[in-house]
Design a protein around this motif. Sequence first.
Motif, PDB file in Angstrom:
ATOM      1  N   PHE A 139      32.021  32.218 -35.680  1.00  0.00           N
ATOM      2  CA  PHE A 139      31.509  31.271 -34.693  1.00  0.00           C
ATOM      3  C   PHE A 139      31.692  31.828 -33.286  1.00  0.00           C
ATOM      4  O   PHE A 139      32.741  32.381 -32.939  1.00  0.00           O
ATOM      5  CB  PHE A 139      32.261  29.953 -34.847  1.00  0.00           C
ATOM      6  CG  PHE A 139      32.019  28.954 -33.760  1.00  0.00           C
ATOM      7  CD1 PHE A 139      32.955  28.754 -32.756  1.00  0.00           C
ATOM      8  CD2 PHE A 139      30.861  28.189 -33.740  1.00  0.00           C
ATOM      9  CE1 PHE A 139      32.752  27.822 -31.764  1.00  0.00           C
ATOM     10  CE2 PHE A 139      30.645  27.253 -32.746  1.00  0.00           C
ATOM     11  CZ  PHE A 139      31.597  27.065 -31.753  1.00  0.00           C
ATOM     12  N   TYR A 154      23.873  26.505 -31.974  1.00  0.00           N
ATOM     13  CA  TYR A 154      25.045  27.365 -32.189  1.00  0.00           C
ATOM     14  C   TYR A 154      24.638  28.831 -32.177  1.00  0.00           C
ATOM     15  O   TYR A 154      23.511  29.175 -32.525  1.00  0.00           O
ATOM     16  CB  TYR A 154      25.680  27.083 -33.564  1.00  0.00           C
ATOM     17  CG  TYR A 154      25.866  25.626 -33.900  1.00  0.00           C
ATOM     18  CD1 TYR A 154      24.838  24.890 -34.490  1.00  0.00           C
ATOM     19  CD2 TYR A 154      27.065  24.973 -33.615  1.00  0.00           C
ATOM     20  CE1 TYR A 154      24.995  23.558 -34.804  1.00  0.00           C
ATOM     21  CE2 TYR A 154      27.228  23.629 -33.930  1.00  0.00           C
ATOM     22  CZ  TYR A 154      26.191  22.925 -34.522  1.00  0.00           C
ATOM     23  OH  TYR A 154      26.354  21.597 -34.834  1.00  0.00           O
ATOM     24  N   TYR A 211      22.013  19.886 -31.771  1.00  0.00           N
ATOM     25  CA  TYR A 211      23.156  20.779 -31.650  1.00  0.00           C
ATOM     26  C   TYR A 211      22.689  22.204 -31.925  1.00  0.00           C
ATOM     27  O   TYR A 211      21.944  22.448 -32.871  1.00  0.00           O
ATOM     28  CB  TYR A 211      24.252  20.410 -32.650  1.00  0.00           C
ATOM     29  CG  TYR A 211      24.956  19.120 -32.355  1.00  0.00           C
ATOM     30  CD1 TYR A 211      24.480  17.920 -32.850  1.00  0.00           C
ATOM     31  CD2 TYR A 211      26.115  19.098 -31.586  1.00  0.00           C
ATOM     32  CE1 TYR A 211      25.118  16.724 -32.585  1.00  0.00           C
ATOM     33  CE2 TYR A 211      26.772  17.910 -31.313  1.00  0.00           C
ATOM     34  CZ  TYR A 211      26.259  16.728 -31.819  1.00  0.00           C
ATOM     35  OH  TYR A 211      26.907  15.553 -31.553  1.00  0.00           O
ATOM     36  N   TYR A 250      25.492  21.343 -26.772  1.00  0.00           N
ATOM     37  CA  TYR A 250      24.939  20.005 -26.975  1.00  0.00           C
ATOM     38  C   TYR A 250      24.750  19.347 -25.637  1.00  0.00           C
ATOM     39  O   TYR A 250      25.601  19.464 -24.748  1.00  0.00           O
ATOM     40  CB  TYR A 250      25.886  19.167 -27.851  1.00  0.00           C
ATOM     41  CG  TYR A 250      25.502  17.713 -27.959  1.00  0.00           C
ATOM     42  CD1 TYR A 250      26.222  16.725 -27.290  1.00  0.00           C
ATOM     43  CD2 TYR A 250      24.410  17.325 -28.729  1.00  0.00           C
ATOM     44  CE1 TYR A 250      25.850  15.392 -27.391  1.00  0.00           C
ATOM     45  CE2 TYR A 250      24.041  15.986 -28.832  1.00  0.00           C
ATOM     46  CZ  TYR A 250      24.773  15.027 -28.161  1.00  0.00           C
ATOM     47  OH  TYR A 250      24.404  13.710 -28.265  1.00  0.00           O
ATOM     48  N   SER A 261      29.864  22.798 -25.914  1.00  0.00           N
ATOM     49  CA  SER A 261      30.788  21.797 -26.438  1.00  0.00           C
ATOM     50  C   SER A 261      32.011  22.436 -27.077  1.00  0.00           C
ATOM     51  O   SER A 261      33.075  21.815 -27.145  1.00  0.00           O
ATOM     52  CB  SER A 261      30.086  20.883 -27.443  1.00  0.00           C
ATOM     53  OG  SER A 261      29.388  21.641 -28.410  1.00  0.00           O
ATOM     54  N   GLU A 262      31.874  23.647 -27.530  1.00  0.00           N
ATOM     55  CA  GLU A 262      33.004  24.342 -28.136  1.00  0.00           C
ATOM     56  C   GLU A 262      32.708  25.843 -28.113  1.00  0.00           C
ATOM     57  O   GLU A 262      31.552  26.256 -28.236  1.00  0.00           O
ATOM     58  CB  GLU A 262      33.180  23.876 -29.590  1.00  0.00           C
ATOM     59  CG  GLU A 262      34.469  24.276 -30.249  1.00  0.00           C
ATOM     60  CD  GLU A 262      34.666  23.594 -31.607  1.00  0.00           C
ATOM     61  OE1 GLU A 262      33.875  22.690 -31.950  1.00  0.00           O
ATOM     62  OE2 GLU A 262      35.589  23.984 -32.321  1.00  0.00           O
TER      63      GLU A 262
END
Lengths: 113, 114
Positions: free
Chosen positions: B45, B33, B31, B50, B55-56
């Motif tokens: 954030f 970020y 993962y 991923y 993914s977000e």
Amino acid sequence: GESVGLHLPTLSVQEGDNSIINCAYSNSASDYFIWYKQESGKGPQFIIDIRSNMDKRQGQRVTVLLNKTVKHLSLQIAATQPGDSAVYFCAEKGWGSQGNLIFGKGTKLSVKP
Amino acid sequence: EPEVTQTPSHQVTQMGQEVILRCVPISNHLYFYWYRQILGQKVEFLVSFYNNEISEKSEIFDDQFSVERPDGSNFTLKIRSTKLEDSAMYFCASSGGQRNQPQHFGDGTRLSIL
């Protein structure tokens, strides 16, 4: 122009004393919590984590306490040393989130020798 | 101990230009970020990645931003048509392959938009 930033809470302790840093988190559905230490010019450094099914976890010289009833997290540092001086952030991750960590405002810890 | 590395440590760019920030996550992590921290403010954030896809993402991560894993080791953040308010520290992080594992951060790239 004038820069506006967060006024960080500051905790000043004597070397050798214990420190307690507190954090209120926002989401009752958060299931994972992390404490990070950030020194000047560096990235957040992982200290300790805790899952929502626990209320206490201990590491080396550090303990994290989780109170889900009042949405409160604390970090206890035993025998605080000058090298512990930094800004400490708590972070929460919502249930179902892939990893979006929501950081708190931070607390500046100053250790007096 | 394995660590996340980021380059460059400081990037100065003219407003309107494109910038690419680079990261090498920890090698067995799955993962990835990106976060940013405007001077004196909280870490925010931006995006998680991923299995070669986003993914977000947060509201900050609009069409101006994109991420890519061009090979097996690098993870990049591209910011198109930079604005003054994009000036911040940008942190890359990575975590292992299971749920609820700690994210490990690099030391960041300071992006200054002139």
